[in-house]
Design an enzyme around this catalytic site. Sequence first.
Site, PDB file in Angstrom:
ATOM      1  CG  HIS A  62     -19.592   7.831   4.126  1.00 57.32           C
ATOM      2  ND1 HIS A  62     -19.022   6.658   3.664  1.00 57.32           N
ATOM      3  CD2 HIS A  62     -20.550   7.472   5.020  1.00 57.32           C
ATOM      4  CE1 HIS A  62     -19.615   5.640   4.261  1.00 57.32           C
ATOM      5  NE2 HIS A  62     -20.540   6.094   5.081  1.00 57.32           N
ATOM      6  CG  MET A 114     -14.514   2.442  -4.298  1.00 58.15           C
ATOM      7  SD  MET A 114     -15.568   3.132  -3.003  1.00 58.15           S
ATOM      8  CE  MET A 114     -16.074   1.616  -2.181  1.00 58.15           C
ATOM      9  NE  ARG A 164      -3.474   0.038   2.828  1.00 55.95           N
ATOM     10  CZ  ARG A 164      -3.999   0.317   4.029  1.00 55.95           C
ATOM     11  NH1 ARG A 164      -3.821  -0.528   5.022  1.00 55.95           N
ATOM     12  NH2 ARG A 164      -4.686   1.418   4.214  1.00 55.95           N
TER      13      ARG A 164
END
Length: 217
Positions: free
Chosen positions: A111, A92, A67
Amino acid sequence: MRKRRVGVLISGRGSNMMALVEAARAPDYPAEIVCVVSNRPGAAGLAWAREQGLAAHAVDHKAYATREAFEDALHAVLMAEGVELIACAGFMRLMTAGFVARWAGRMINIHPSLLPLYPGLNTHARALADGVRIVGCTVHHVVAEMDAGPIIAQGAVPVIDGDTPAALADRILSVEHVIYPQALALVASGKARLEDGHVRILSTVNQTARLISPDVG
């Protein structure tokens, strides 16, 4: 007026990205969208951004072993474009604490729930299962914890008998397209200021509107 340079992160069609781009075309809007970046090379929003003449980049998270490596590549693209603020619009991917720290106070997200209710996924189905009467969306600063950052703006819609998650999502999305450009403008202009973990709005706002559901009066 100096406009803040904004990079928009997407993973799919990017309808909120489109709303931001359209809003930023106004001469008095305090931000300019300088690039769109997706972690999915095939994201439909990238094609739309290119058609608008925007810089559109794919940084495929699958091409990186960690990541952190992916986020380093993403950060490099944003820096090359001179980005000052990040607007996540259906991006995402969960950010590591390190990436969030790099952009602390300069990265916002939208959101589809009235946070702190229903963080994470499947927000509409969860709201219907709980029988709530009012739902909505939230623009917030991004922090290391998912969907937990200081709230900048919220919008609400009623739940209608017989609603499905898809119907509810469509109704909320129409509000997302309104509040996200407004929230980005507040942040870019300095009228939404972070103070002690909360957002203070330094602007005249309409505080008389109300939503009642079901409204039978």
